[in-house]
Write an enzyme that holds these catalytic residues in place. Structure first.
Site, PDB file in Angstrom:
ATOM      1  N   HIS A   1      78.945  31.885  13.516  1.00 51.64           N
ATOM      2  CA  HIS A   1      79.057  30.565  12.879  1.00 51.64           C
ATOM      3  C   HIS A   1      79.814  29.659  13.839  1.00 51.64           C
ATOM      4  O   HIS A   1      80.855  30.045  14.370  1.00 51.64           O
ATOM      5  CB  HIS A   1      79.810  30.683  11.549  1.00 51.64           C
ATOM      6  CG  HIS A   1      79.636  29.492  10.669  1.00 51.64           C
ATOM      7  ND1 HIS A   1      80.164  28.258  10.981  1.00 51.64           N
ATOM      8  CD2 HIS A   1      78.980  29.339   9.494  1.00 51.64           C
ATOM      9  CE1 HIS A   1      79.842  27.401  10.018  1.00 51.64           C
ATOM     10  NE2 HIS A   1      79.123  28.032   9.108  1.00 51.64           N
TER      11      HIS A   1
ATOM     12  N   GLU B   1      72.335  41.427   2.506  1.00 50.31           N
ATOM     13  CA  GLU B   1      72.626  41.288   3.940  1.00 50.31           C
ATOM     14  C   GLU B   1      72.424  42.579   4.732  1.00 50.31           C
ATOM     15  O   GLU B   1      72.218  42.538   5.949  1.00 50.31           O
ATOM     16  CB  GLU B   1      74.060  40.753   4.137  1.00 50.31           C
ATOM     17  CG  GLU B   1      74.364  40.461   5.588  1.00 50.31           C
ATOM     18  CD  GLU B   1      75.597  39.614   5.817  1.00 50.31           C
ATOM     19  OE1 GLU B   1      76.087  38.976   4.867  1.00 50.31           O
ATOM     20  OE2 GLU B   1      76.071  39.601   6.970  1.00 50.31           O
TER      21      GLU B   1
ATOM     22  N   ARG C   1      72.145  27.113  13.953  1.00 50.59           N
ATOM     23  CA  ARG C   1      73.408  27.721  14.379  1.00 50.59           C
ATOM     24  C   ARG C   1      73.412  28.337  15.758  1.00 50.59           C
ATOM     25  O   ARG C   1      74.421  28.317  16.453  1.00 50.59           O
ATOM     26  CB  ARG C   1      73.761  28.830  13.400  1.00 50.59           C
ATOM     27  CG  ARG C   1      74.515  28.270  12.296  1.00 50.59           C
ATOM     28  CD  ARG C   1      74.962  29.309  11.364  1.00 50.59           C
ATOM     29  NE  ARG C   1      75.209  28.574  10.142  1.00 50.59           N
ATOM     30  CZ  ARG C   1      75.359  29.096   8.975  1.00 50.59           C
ATOM     31  NH1 ARG C   1      75.302  30.396   8.845  1.00 50.59           N
ATOM     32  NH2 ARG C   1      75.584  28.359   7.934  1.00 50.59           N
TER      33      ARG C   1
ATOM     34  N   GLU D   1      72.617  21.126   5.415  1.00 50.47           N
ATOM     35  CA  GLU D   1      73.229  21.975   6.448  1.00 50.47           C
ATOM     36  C   GLU D   1      72.311  22.031   7.661  1.00 50.47           C
ATOM     37  O   GLU D   1      71.169  21.561   7.616  1.00 50.47           O
ATOM     38  CB  GLU D   1      73.492  23.386   5.903  1.00 50.47           C
ATOM     39  CG  GLU D   1      74.593  23.403   4.855  1.00 50.47           C
ATOM     40  CD  GLU D   1      74.924  24.790   4.352  1.00 50.47           C
ATOM     41  OE1 GLU D   1      74.653  25.777   5.046  1.00 50.47           O
ATOM     42  OE2 GLU D   1      75.444  24.877   3.229  1.00 50.47           O
TER      43      GLU D   1
ATOM     44  N   ARG E   1      69.079  33.193  11.225  1.00 49.32           N
ATOM     45  CA  ARG E   1      68.987  32.803   9.810  1.00 49.32           C
ATOM     46  C   ARG E   1      69.244  31.314   9.622  1.00 49.32           C
ATOM     47  O   ARG E   1      70.193  30.751  10.179  1.00 49.32           O
ATOM     48  CB  ARG E   1      70.027  33.586   9.014  1.00 49.32           C
ATOM     49  CG  ARG E   1      70.088  33.226   7.544  1.00 49.32           C
ATOM     50  CD  ARG E   1      71.185  34.011   6.869  1.00 49.32           C
ATOM     51  NE  ARG E   1      72.469  33.615   7.394  1.00 49.32           N
ATOM     52  CZ  ARG E   1      73.397  32.961   6.702  1.00 49.32           C
ATOM     53  NH1 ARG E   1      73.175  32.620   5.437  1.00 49.32           N
ATOM     54  NH2 ARG E   1      74.543  32.649   7.238  1.00 49.32           N
TER      55      ARG E   1
ATOM     56  N   SER F   1      78.627  45.630  -5.058  1.00 53.17           N
ATOM     57  CA  SER F   1      78.724  44.752  -6.238  1.00 53.17           C
ATOM     58  C   SER F   1      78.799  43.276  -5.847  1.00 53.17           C
ATOM     59  O   SER F   1      79.444  42.478  -6.521  1.00 53.17           O
ATOM     60  CB  SER F   1      79.944  45.132  -7.085  1.00 53.17           C
ATOM     61  OG  SER F   1      81.133  44.904  -6.338  1.00 53.17           O
TER      62      SER F   1
ATOM     63  N   HIS G   1      79.437  35.936  11.949  1.00 53.47           N
ATOM     64  CA  HIS G   1      79.295  35.470  10.563  1.00 53.47           C
ATOM     65  C   HIS G   1      78.258  36.248   9.757  1.00 53.47           C
ATOM     66  O   HIS G   1      78.454  36.524   8.575  1.00 53.47           O
ATOM     67  CB  HIS G   1      78.913  33.995  10.612  1.00 53.47           C
ATOM     68  CG  HIS G   1      78.774  33.334   9.279  1.00 53.47           C
ATOM     69  ND1 HIS G   1      79.849  33.197   8.421  1.00 53.47           N
ATOM     70  CD2 HIS G   1      77.707  32.769   8.656  1.00 53.47           C
ATOM     71  CE1 HIS G   1      79.447  32.573   7.328  1.00 53.47           C
ATOM     72  NE2 HIS G   1      78.150  32.325   7.434  1.00 53.47           N
TER      73      HIS G   1
HETATM   74  P1  FAD Z   1      78.264  41.566  -0.257  1.00 51.67           P
HETATM   75  O1  FAD Z   1      78.437  40.371  -1.079  1.00 51.67           O
HETATM   76  O2  FAD Z   1      79.032  41.633   0.998  1.00 51.67           O
HETATM   77  O3  FAD Z   1      78.588  42.851  -1.117  1.00 51.67           O
HETATM   78  C1  FAD Z   1      78.719  44.120  -0.526  1.00 51.67           C
HETATM   79  C2  FAD Z   1      79.239  45.093  -1.558  1.00 51.67           C
HETATM   80  O4  FAD Z   1      79.080  46.418  -1.069  1.00 51.67           O
HETATM   81  C3  FAD Z   1      80.712  44.944  -1.878  1.00 51.67           C
HETATM   82  O5  FAD Z   1      80.856  45.102  -3.268  1.00 51.67           O
HETATM   83  C4  FAD Z   1      81.358  46.125  -1.169  1.00 51.67           C
HETATM   84  O6  FAD Z   1      82.543  46.594  -1.764  1.00 51.67           O
HETATM   85  C5  FAD Z   1      80.249  47.162  -1.306  1.00 51.67           C
HETATM   86  N1  FAD Z   1      80.307  48.252  -0.323  1.00 51.67           N
HETATM   87  C6  FAD Z   1      80.138  48.166   1.023  1.00 51.67           C
HETATM   88  N2  FAD Z   1      80.215  49.406   1.575  1.00 51.67           N
HETATM   89  C7  FAD Z   1      80.425  50.275   0.550  1.00 51.67           C
HETATM   90  C8  FAD Z   1      80.600  51.681   0.476  1.00 51.67           C
HETATM   91  N3  FAD Z   1      80.592  52.469   1.554  1.00 51.67           N
HETATM   92  N4  FAD Z   1      80.800  52.253  -0.743  1.00 51.67           N
HETATM   93  C9  FAD Z   1      80.824  51.480  -1.874  1.00 51.67           C
HETATM   94  N5  FAD Z   1      80.677  50.145  -1.854  1.00 51.67           N
HETATM   95  C10 FAD Z   1      80.468  49.544  -0.661  1.00 51.67           C
HETATM   96  N6  FAD Z   1      75.183  32.676   2.570  1.00 51.67           N
HETATM   97  C11 FAD Z   1      74.536  31.659   1.962  1.00 51.67           C
HETATM   98  O7  FAD Z   1      73.360  31.795   1.620  1.00 51.67           O
HETATM   99  N7  FAD Z   1      75.189  30.489   1.697  1.00 51.67           N
HETATM  100  C12 FAD Z   1      76.486  30.274   2.044  1.00 51.67           C
HETATM  101  O8  FAD Z   1      77.038  29.230   1.785  1.00 51.67           O
HETATM  102  C13 FAD Z   1      77.184  31.328   2.709  1.00 51.67           C
HETATM  103  N8  FAD Z   1      78.464  31.153   3.101  1.00 51.67           N
HETATM  104  C14 FAD Z   1      79.136  32.214   3.639  1.00 51.67           C
HETATM  105  C15 FAD Z   1      80.489  32.072   3.942  1.00 51.67           C
HETATM  106  C16 FAD Z   1      81.216  33.159   4.415  1.00 51.67           C
HETATM  107  C17 FAD Z   1      82.675  32.987   4.762  1.00 51.67           C
HETATM  108  C18 FAD Z   1      80.565  34.410   4.598  1.00 51.67           C
HETATM  109  C19 FAD Z   1      81.335  35.595   5.105  1.00 51.67           C
HETATM  110  C20 FAD Z   1      79.216  34.535   4.324  1.00 51.67           C
HETATM  111  C21 FAD Z   1      78.495  33.458   3.839  1.00 51.67           C
HETATM  112  N9  FAD Z   1      77.140  33.576   3.525  1.00 51.67           N
HETATM  113  C22 FAD Z   1      76.487  32.536   2.926  1.00 51.67           C
HETATM  114  C23 FAD Z   1      76.459  34.854   3.629  1.00 51.67           C
HETATM  115  C24 FAD Z   1      76.391  35.512   2.238  1.00 51.67           C
HETATM  116  O9  FAD Z   1      77.607  35.281   1.565  1.00 51.67           O
HETATM  117  C25 FAD Z   1      76.147  37.002   2.326  1.00 51.67           C
HETATM  118  O10 FAD Z   1      75.072  37.272   3.175  1.00 51.67           O
HETATM  119  C26 FAD Z   1      75.816  37.562   0.946  1.00 51.67           C
HETATM  120  O11 FAD Z   1      76.795  37.190   0.031  1.00 51.67           O
HETATM  121  C27 FAD Z   1      75.720  39.080   1.022  1.00 51.67           C
HETATM  122  O12 FAD Z   1      75.596  39.572  -0.274  1.00 51.67           O
HETATM  123  P2  FAD Z   1      75.387  41.122  -0.494  1.00 51.67           P
HETATM  124  O13 FAD Z   1      75.341  41.331  -1.954  1.00 51.67           O
HETATM  125  O14 FAD Z   1      74.272  41.594   0.353  1.00 51.67           O
HETATM  126  O15 FAD Z   1      76.717  41.798   0.129  1.00 51.67           O
HETATM  127  C1  SIN Z   2      78.538  27.626   5.502  1.00 48.02           C
HETATM  128  O1  SIN Z   2      78.959  27.172   4.454  1.00 48.02           O
HETATM  129  O2  SIN Z   2      78.612  27.061   6.598  1.00 48.02           O
HETATM  130  C2  SIN Z   2      77.912  28.969   5.478  1.00 48.02           C
HETATM  131  C3  SIN Z   2      76.519  28.858   5.048  1.00 48.02           C
HETATM  132  C4  SIN Z   2      75.789  30.118   5.397  1.00 48.02           C
HETATM  133  O3  SIN Z   2      76.302  30.973   6.100  1.00 48.02           O
HETATM  134  O4  SIN Z   2      74.639  30.241   4.966  1.00 48.02           O
END
Ligand code: FAD
Ligand code: SIN
Length: 535
Positions: A246, A379, A294, A118, A390, A12, A355
Site C-alpha cells: 500500500h 484473502e 497501487r 479510490e 488487486r 472468523s 498490505h
Molecule cells: P481475515 O479477516 O484476516 O480473517 C482471518 C481469520 O483467520 C482470523 O479470524 C484469524 O484469527 C483466523 N486464523 C488465521 N490463521 C488461523 C489458524 N491457524 N487457526 C485458527 N484461526 C486462524 N479490503 C477492501 O476490500 N477494502 C478496504 O477498505 C480494505 N482496507 C484494508 C485496510 C487494512 C489496514 C488491511 C490490513 C486490509 C484492508 N483490506 C481492505 C483487505 C481486507 O481487509 C482483507 O483482504 C479481508 O478482510 C480478508 O478477510 P478474510 O476473512 O479473508 O481474512
Molecule cells: C484503503 O483504505 O486504502 C485500503 C483499501 C483496500 O486495501 O482495498
C-alpha cells in the site's frame, strides 16, 4: 481428544463468518464450527478502512466499467469470467450484509449512500462506514453469528495442520490425485491440548500473509497459516509473487507493528502525494497521478525515496475541508493528531508497506481447492479476480461473493461425505517444552529482514537467489525445532511464515517478466504470453 462437526471453518473474518452464517442458516440440521486463533473480532477484516467496491448508482456506473477497472489493475492476469461473477453478484451480497445490520455512510439527505473513490476506479463506487468499514462489517457479522444456534465459534484455537490420507499412513505426493481433507488438528491455546477436529467439509478462511515483511498494515495474526497448511497437504498455490504494497502507511520513526494505514480514500477525497521538497511527482509516472493503481503509486514512491535518500514522502491534505475530512476519516485524523501531526496544517509522512496477498490457495469458481472436501475463501485464496494487482476495495467484495458460492456448493455436497473416524490423535512423543524462545523470535526477525531487503517492491535474480539461500537455512533450523519441541502458536506461525516466504520468493523467480506488482530489474518488460506460477 476428538471432536466432530459437519462443516469446519477456519477463520472468523468476513470470509469465514459470512460463509458459516449462510450455511448454518440454510441447514439448521448441520453443525458448523468456526475456529479462530485469537478472539472472534481480530482479523484483517476489522482494520479495513476504505470500504467495499460495488456498482451501486446505476445512473452513473455500470458493471462493464467496474470490470474494465479490475482488469486494468490486474495487468492482463485476471480471469475475466471470475471478474464478471464478482462484479455482477457483488451488489446482492452487499444488500444482504446491510439486511444483517451493517451500516454504510449516507449523503447529508440521509437517503443515498455516500460513494467514495479510490485508486484505479473510474467512478465513485466505494461504500464505506467512515474510515472504519471493516470494524462495522465485523461487528454486524458477529452479531448475526450469535443468532445461529447450530454454529459455534471456538476462540483461541490454533489450526496446526489439515488432516489427509497422509495421517492414515499413505504417502502423498504433490501430483497424487484425489487427496481428501478430513478436518484439522488444532491447539487449544488456553490449556495446550491438541484436538483432532473431524469434519465432512473444511473451509480455510485464514486471511493474509503481511507479517513476512518488517513493515505491514496487516495485524500480527496475518501469518499465512491456511496457505502454508494447504501447501504442506500438497494442495496447489498460485501467483504468490504478487504482493501488494500500500503506498500510504503512516511513517512512524518509533516503529509499530502493524503500520497504521492512511486510506487510499484520502487520496480519493483529494489528498496529493508530494516529495520531501513539497513538490508533486505522480504526474511523471501516470496520468491518473495520486489515484493511479497501487502498483504504480508504490513503485513511484519507492523510486522517489531512493532518489532523495529519504525514508518517507508526504501526503498533503492541508487544502481539504476540515469538517468533511473529520467526518469521513475520524480515525486517521485522531491517529495523526496523537503523533503531533495536524492533517489540516501539516503534511502527513507516508511510506509503502506490505498490505495484501494477491496469490494464494488455487480455487475454482465455487471456492473448491485442489484437495477434495477442502474449500478456501477470502484473502488466503487465488480466485483469479485480482490477477497481478488487486483493485482497491475489491477484496471484501470477493470474500462475500465467494462465501455465498461456497455455501451453495457445500449444501449440494456435504451429505456425500462421512466423518473419517480412523484419523489418529496428535502424537507428541519425544518432544520437549521449548527452552529458548529466542530461537523463534530471532528467526522471525531474520525472515522479515530477508523478505524486506531482497523480495520487496523491486526485485532481481541475485536478490531472489540470496533470499532463497537464507530461507533454506531458516527452514532447516525451524523444522528441527518443530520435530523436537512441543507445539506453540509462535513456532507454528514461524514455520508458516517461512513457507510463505519461500512461496513468494520461488514464484518471483519463476516469473521472468515485470508485470503488475512484480517488478524485476532483470526482466523489465512484459512477456507477450500469459504465464501462470503454480506451486
Ligand atoms: P481475515 O479477516 O484476516 O480473517 C482471518 C481469520 O483467520 C482470523 O479470524 C484469524 O484469527 C483466523 N486464523 C488465521 N490463521 C488461523 C489458524 N491457524 N487457526 C485458527 N484461526 C486462524 N479490503 C477492501 O476490500 N477494502 C478496504 O477498505 C480494505 N482496507 C484494508 C485496510 C487494512 C489496514 C488491511 C490490513 C486490509 C484492508 N483490506 C481492505 C483487505 C481486507 O481487509 C482483507 O483482504 C479481508 O478482510 C480478508 O478477510 P478474510 O476473512 O479473508 O481474512
Ligand atoms: C484503503 O483504505 O486504502 C485500503 C483499501 C483496500 O486495501 O482495498
Amino acid at each position: 481428544m476428538k471432536k466432530t462437526t459437519d462443516v469446519l471453518v477456519i477463520g472468523s473474518g468476513i470470509a469465514g463468518l459470512t460463509l458459516a452464517i449462510k450455511t448454518a442458516q440454510a441447514r439448521p440440521d448441520l453443525k458448523v464450527t468456526v475456529l479462530t486463533k485469537v478472539n472472534e473480532g481480530e482479523s484483517n477484516t476489522r482494520y479495513a478502512q476504505g470500504g467495499v467496491a460495488a456498482v451501486w448508482d446505476l445512473e452513473k456506473d455500470t458493471y462493464e466499467k467496474h470490470i474494465a477497472d479490475t482488469l486494468d489493475a490486474g495487468d492482463g492476469l485476471c480471469k475475466e469470467d471470475i471478474v464478471r461473477i464478482v462484479v455482477e453478484e457483488g451488489p446482492d451480497r452487499v444488500r444482504e450484509i446491510i439486511e444483517w445490520g451493517a451500516r454504510f455512510d449516507r449523503e447529508k439527505n440521509g437517503k443515498e449512500y455516500n460513494l467514495g473513490m479510490e485508486g484505479g476506479h473510474s467512478e465513485h463506487r466505494i461504500l464505506h462506514y467512515k474510515d472504519l468499514t471493516g470494524w462495522e462489517l465485523q461487528r454486524a457479522l458477529m452479531e448475526k453469528a450469535d443468532e445461529m444456534e447450530n454454529m459455534e465459534v471456538l476462540e483461541h484455537y490454533f489450526a496446526i495442520d489439515l488432516l489427509t490420507q497422509h495421517h492414515l499412513g499413505h504417502n502423498i505426493m504433490r501430483v497424487t490425485p484425489d487427496i481428501n481433507c478430513y478436518g484439522a488438528y488444532a491447539l487449544d491455546k488456553r490449556d495446550g491440548d491438541i484436538i483432532t477436529i473431524l469434519a465432512k467439509i473444511t473451509v480455510l478462511a485464514t486471511g493474509g500473509t503481511g507479517q513476512i515483511y518488517r513493515n505491514t498494515t496487516n495485524p500480527v495474526i496475518a501469518t499465512g497459516d491456511g496457505i502454508a497448511m494447504t501447501y504442506r497437504a500438497k494442495g496447489r498455490i498460485e501467483s504468490m509473487e504478487f504482493v501488494q504494497f500500500h503506498p500510504t502507511a503512516l511513517y512512524n520513526p518509533a516503529g509499530e507493528n502493524p503500520d497504521f494505514l492512511v486510506s487510499e480514500a484520502v487520496r480519493g477525497y483529494g489528498a496529493i502525494l508530494r516529495d520531501l521538497d513539497g513538490k508533486e511527482f505522480m504526474h511523471r509516472y501516470d496520468e491518473r497521478k495520486s489515484l493511479a493503481p497501487r502498483d504504480i503509486v508504490a513503485r513511484a514512491i519507492d523510486n522517489e525515496m531512493k532518489k532523495s535518500g529519504g525514508d518517507h514522502l508526504y501526503l498533503d491534505c492541508t487544502h481539504l475541508d476540515k469538517e468533511g475530512f473529520y467526518n469521513h476519516f475520524p480515525t486517521i485524523y485522531d491517529k495523526c493528531m496523537s503523533l503531533g501531526i495536524d492533517p489540516m496544517k501539516d503534511y502527513i509522512p507516508v511510506v509503502p508497506a506490505c498490505h495484501y496477498m494477491c496469490g494464494g490457495i488455487l480455487v475454482d469458481e465455487y471456492g473448491k481447492s485442489s484437495i477434495n472436501q477442502l474449500y478456501a475463501c477470502g484473502e488466503c485464496t487465488y480466485t483469479g479476480l485480482h490477477g497481478a494487482n488487486r483493485l482497491a476495495s475489491n477484496s471484501l467484495l470477493e470474500a462475500m461473493v465467494f462465501a455465498h458460492r461456497i455455501h451453495e456448493s457445500i449444501l449440494e455436497d456435504v451429505d456425500k461425505y462421512d466423518i473419517k473416524q480412523e484419523i489418529p490423535d496428535w502424537d507428541a512423543t519425544g518432544t520437549m517444552d521449548p527452552k529458548e524462545m529466542v530461537l523463534i523470535t530471532q528467526s522471525l526477525k531474520e525472515l522479515k529482514e530477508i523478505m524486506s531487503s531482497y523480495v520487496g517492491i523491486v526485485r532481481s535474480n541475485v536478490r531472489l537467489k540470496r533470499a532463497l539461500d537464507r530461507l533454506w537455512i531458516l527452514f532447516s533450523e525451524t523444522e528441527d525445532l518443530y520435530r523436537t519441541t512441543s507445539i506453540s502458536p509462535q513456532l507454528c506461525e514461524l514455520r508458516n511464515l517461512i513457507t510463505i516466504g519461500y512461496l513468494v520468493t520461488r514464484s518471483a523467480q519463476m516469473r521472468r517478466e515485470s508485470r503488475g506488482l512484480h517488478f524485476t530489474t532483470d526482466f523489465k518488460e512484459k512477456l507477450d504470453f500469459i504465464d501462470r506460477t503454480i506451486l
